[in-house]
Design a protein around this motif. Structure first.
Motif, PDB file in Angstrom:
ATOM      1  N   HIS A 197      -1.569   2.947   0.144  1.00 50.27           N
ATOM      2  CA  HIS A 197      -2.755   2.357   0.774  1.00 50.27           C
ATOM      3  C   HIS A 197      -2.491   0.961   1.314  1.00 50.27           C
ATOM      4  O   HIS A 197      -3.169   0.494   2.215  1.00 50.27           O
ATOM      5  N   ARG A 198      -1.500   0.279   0.740  1.00 51.48           N
ATOM      6  CA  ARG A 198      -1.289  -1.117   1.143  1.00 51.48           C
ATOM      7  C   ARG A 198      -0.335  -1.203   2.334  1.00 51.48           C
ATOM      8  O   ARG A 198       0.702  -0.523   2.369  1.00 51.48           O
ATOM      9  N   ALA A 199      -0.686  -2.037   3.286  1.00 51.18           N
ATOM     10  CA  ALA A 199       0.123  -2.172   4.497  1.00 51.18           C
ATOM     11  C   ALA A 199       1.553  -2.542   4.152  1.00 51.18           C
ATOM     12  O   ALA A 199       2.504  -2.062   4.787  1.00 51.18           O
ATOM     13  N   GLU A 200       1.741  -3.395   3.148  1.00 47.75           N
ATOM     14  CA  GLU A 200       3.120  -3.821   2.851  1.00 47.75           C
ATOM     15  C   GLU A 200       3.966  -2.669   2.327  1.00 47.75           C
ATOM     16  O   GLU A 200       5.174  -2.624   2.561  1.00 47.75           O
ATOM     17  N   ASP A 201       3.325  -1.745   1.619  1.00 47.21           N
ATOM     18  CA  ASP A 201       4.086  -0.589   1.143  1.00 47.21           C
ATOM     19  C   ASP A 201       4.511   0.311   2.307  1.00 47.21           C
ATOM     20  O   ASP A 201       5.617   0.851   2.325  1.00 47.21           O
ATOM     21  N   VAL A 202       3.600   0.445   3.256  1.00 41.65           N
ATOM     22  CA  VAL A 202       3.905   1.296   4.403  1.00 41.65           C
ATOM     23  C   VAL A 202       5.001   0.670   5.262  1.00 41.65           C
ATOM     24  O   VAL A 202       5.954   1.350   5.680  1.00 41.65           O
ATOM     25  N   GLY A 250      -8.430   2.160   9.462  1.00 41.51           N
ATOM     26  CA  GLY A 250      -7.425   1.110   9.636  1.00 41.51           C
ATOM     27  C   GLY A 250      -6.106   1.622  10.174  1.00 41.51           C
ATOM     28  O   GLY A 250      -5.087   0.909  10.121  1.00 41.51           O
ATOM     29  N   ALA A 251      -6.108   2.836  10.735  1.00 36.95           N
ATOM     30  CA  ALA A 251      -4.859   3.448  11.182  1.00 36.95           C
ATOM     31  C   ALA A 251      -4.160   2.607  12.242  1.00 36.95           C
ATOM     32  O   ALA A 251      -2.938   2.426  12.199  1.00 36.95           O
TER      33      ALA A 251
END
Lengths: 260, 260, 260, 260
Positions: B190-195, B231-232
């Motif tokens: 869910h977190r942008a940094e993980d993606v 938020g895609a």
């Protein structure tokens, strides 16, 4: 005789959908020279399209995209006031889908003919006629098969697409050269000899005899046979036989595509 | 760093239908390098297809045929036990329809990726995987994008089509390399940094970090971003930005087609 | 003879769609006592539904809702892994649509029978069996017609709906009482005398003779005739004639509805 | 003030389809008193229909059948030249399907209102207006909601159905009482104060102010709010708030159905 030695016979084919069948595709493909293949919008699923294209390829029959309004429930027989831009895109979509099926079956889409209510609409409805031509032209420079004097053929010509006029094998013509409305008594030719006489006269003399006996010049290069009326196959065979008997060839107006 | 200097980002696009919209095609086309364009069977009408192809052409984005079961009502998300022969024909139909739209928009269909339930089915369902490959091959020698280790990619390779493996930007992986089922807590990142960390690690090292921290080798040449989650667009932009910040290019695995 | 003086004959009807026809509704309605009328999801448009209901009303035939997966292209013959909640709602929708047609035609929906792949699925698939029952129950307390021993009939009984078992007139039964798979040689009874013997034995003795000659007790209160196989009408008439000849009545298991 | 103490507010609802959403059904159901629920032909799947009916039942909102041409791809916004007999049957089918969903949700279908192009067609197209009325009457004696002076309301009255006139909250009216065409500048009221003034004037005085300032008498008993325009929910809430502020009630023209 002064006329051409050959004529094209076209017929709507591949008009089943899933479990439902309509007409005898196999039998008619042995008679006609051009197959107007349904593209999935009024009839015709992908398997039927591919199968009919394969049969056409084997029979040396040209494949045309029988494009339609999106209307399975109404078999494309109801006028739909669709936006011309959208209609053009839907025509493009249908031709592309059929082209893939045709190429996989060893042939190509050789021409475009609108179906049912779209055919009727594009006789006079300039915007929809233009849309069919736009969608076709977006695909490629394919001939367009339609009614002589129609907006459709005029738009095709303006767009640089070859307009090909057709006549109907089993419809009555008025002295003015228009079709007798289906509500009137002489709308249909029911006797085989009248239909074959129509075919011969058109092929050999370029003429059509109207319901009052007057003789009309016709620019038609193709004769449309109906495939889903009772006795359609027998009638089509009779036409082909009579043409052969007097040495008139049955040849597609655009040669069958080759692929692979 | 030993990894490639570039990776492909792919995303499902053109998934509206008529009046209904889904996702922000314009924004995502500025981020991704490969657009999986819906072909009308689970979503995507002809006008949307042509428009998205035009946008893709202008953005230098490759167009893929996102083929699906025929299921607008279920958005292609339900397994359908369709006959493989018929499925192959429907795949062919869809690619052909999209190809026509793509060519009219100045590009070409560059690859094929199954959608939704068909994607999931073809991981293990050999007959349906074979059908997707058969339908693709009947169209032409296009690469097939799918899950590493799937029946789909195996069938593609056997048929002489280039199999292209993808990874998911926002899904948790088990230590065995499979996706964490959506019913479990770690299914989604869910977190942008993980993606973005996922994207960087995959692009630079060819590795994916599983939910237990173990490191997996991945053959993925493309990273799949979701376009319809909240938020895609922002997430996709963040991934692209981070990749750029470390000098990793975003490049389609098959070059965008040219037409006309 | 110890058996009942009467049996129900049921048949799928109204399975055309738009221009496409399937089976001979008029002829079969003079033979059967219960009409499983297609509701628009696998076949059957609104006009066909209303017309068939009107014919049924005039013939004293009970009307059942032949509910299906939403799948016109596949005629409801492919399993679809639809969400049970959604399936229940679709069953409810279909029954309601048919009820309106039936009432306008002077009758009512008297029972529910799933079609094709949904029929097959609900033999063992408890969630979908439950969904069909939930959708039916949301409409009203209608009997459910299905296979003896199926999850469907068990779920109906639990929900307080009357389960009604049927047998097949033209299918081979194994000694275990299951249907011989269609891939095997004895799957179908092809001879009229075998079909009529099946009907008589079931009606009079409550028994079915399996392919090995062993005799099975059957709880079936209705015998399903196929309407779309070659010679279907003649076979149905023969069954009815033979039943009449020995004094067995043909009576619906639920009386025809009355309306207006 | 001489006007009524109450008015009905109606709005199109349930116009998503499968995965696709349109408008905010929950929010609007807290504002309006009559919900025109899509019945699956232009929008609205069975689950959406049942869910929206359930919300309407809880909110004390009346449910109307928003019947349409069969046209998911065009959202029912294109005129279709459908045969009147078939159209009547399709109207009947749609009402029946919605009635089943409504009853299962504890309410009933209370009225009928055509959607989109069918609404527009039935203003002048007597045959299609008659078909909508025929289909409705075949279901039952439901009120018909439509444009004052339309063929639809005239046909309803002749058939013994209660005609209910509506006005539009956000459309400009000509001095002749017709709607300003959408192609002209004053077609829409964009400012919230204009819309609320329209609602108040109509509710309290039975009057509408035309674009040139002239005052028209209106027979409208219901005011149509749009649900899918930007800011639709806020605008609807503002109208409701202003009506409440001056003591005008918002009450359905037909009381909400009760079931179970």
């Amino acid at each position: 005789m002064s006329g051409p030695a050959a004529i094209d016979l076209n017929c709507d084919l591949g008009e089943g959908f899933g479990v439902w069948q309509l007409g005898d595709d196999e039998a008619l493909l042995e008679v006609v020279s051009s197959a107007n293949v349904a593209c999935g919008f009024h009839a015709g699923d992908a398997s039927t399209m591919r199968r009919v294209c394969g049969l056409a390829a084997r029979c040396g029959v040209s494949v045309g995209a029988q494009v339609s309004y999106r209307d399975l429930a109404g078999f494309g027989r109801r006028f739909i006031d669709v936006d011309p831009g959208q209609l053009a895109d839907e025509v493009l979509y249908q031709i592309g889908a059929l082209e893939a099926c045709a190429r996989a079956a060893g042939t190509r889409v050789g021409y475009v003919k609108p179906h049912g209510a779209l055919y009727n609409a594009t006789v006079r409805h300039a915007a929809q006629a233009g849309a069919v031509v736009d969608g076709t032209r977006a695909f490629g420079l394919l001939p367009v098969l339609g009614l002589p004097g129609s907006e459709l053929l005029a738009a095709a010509e303006r767009a640089g697409l070859e307009p090909v006029a057709e006549a109907f094998a089993d419809r009555g013509y008025t002295p003015a050269g228009t079709l007798v409305p289906r509500t009137e008594p002489n709308a249909m030719l029911h006797r085989a000899e009248d239909v074959t006489a129509r075919a011969l006269r058109l092929a050999c003399e370029g003429e059509i005899v109207a319901v009052d006996g007057s003789v009309l010049r016709s620019p038609a290069r193709s004769l449309c046979l109906h495939g889903d009326t009772p006795g359609a196959v027998e009638l089509a065979r009779a036409v082909r036989r009579e043409l052969a008997a007097v040495g008139v060839g049955v040849t597609p107006f655009v040669p069958p595509g080759r692929c692979g």
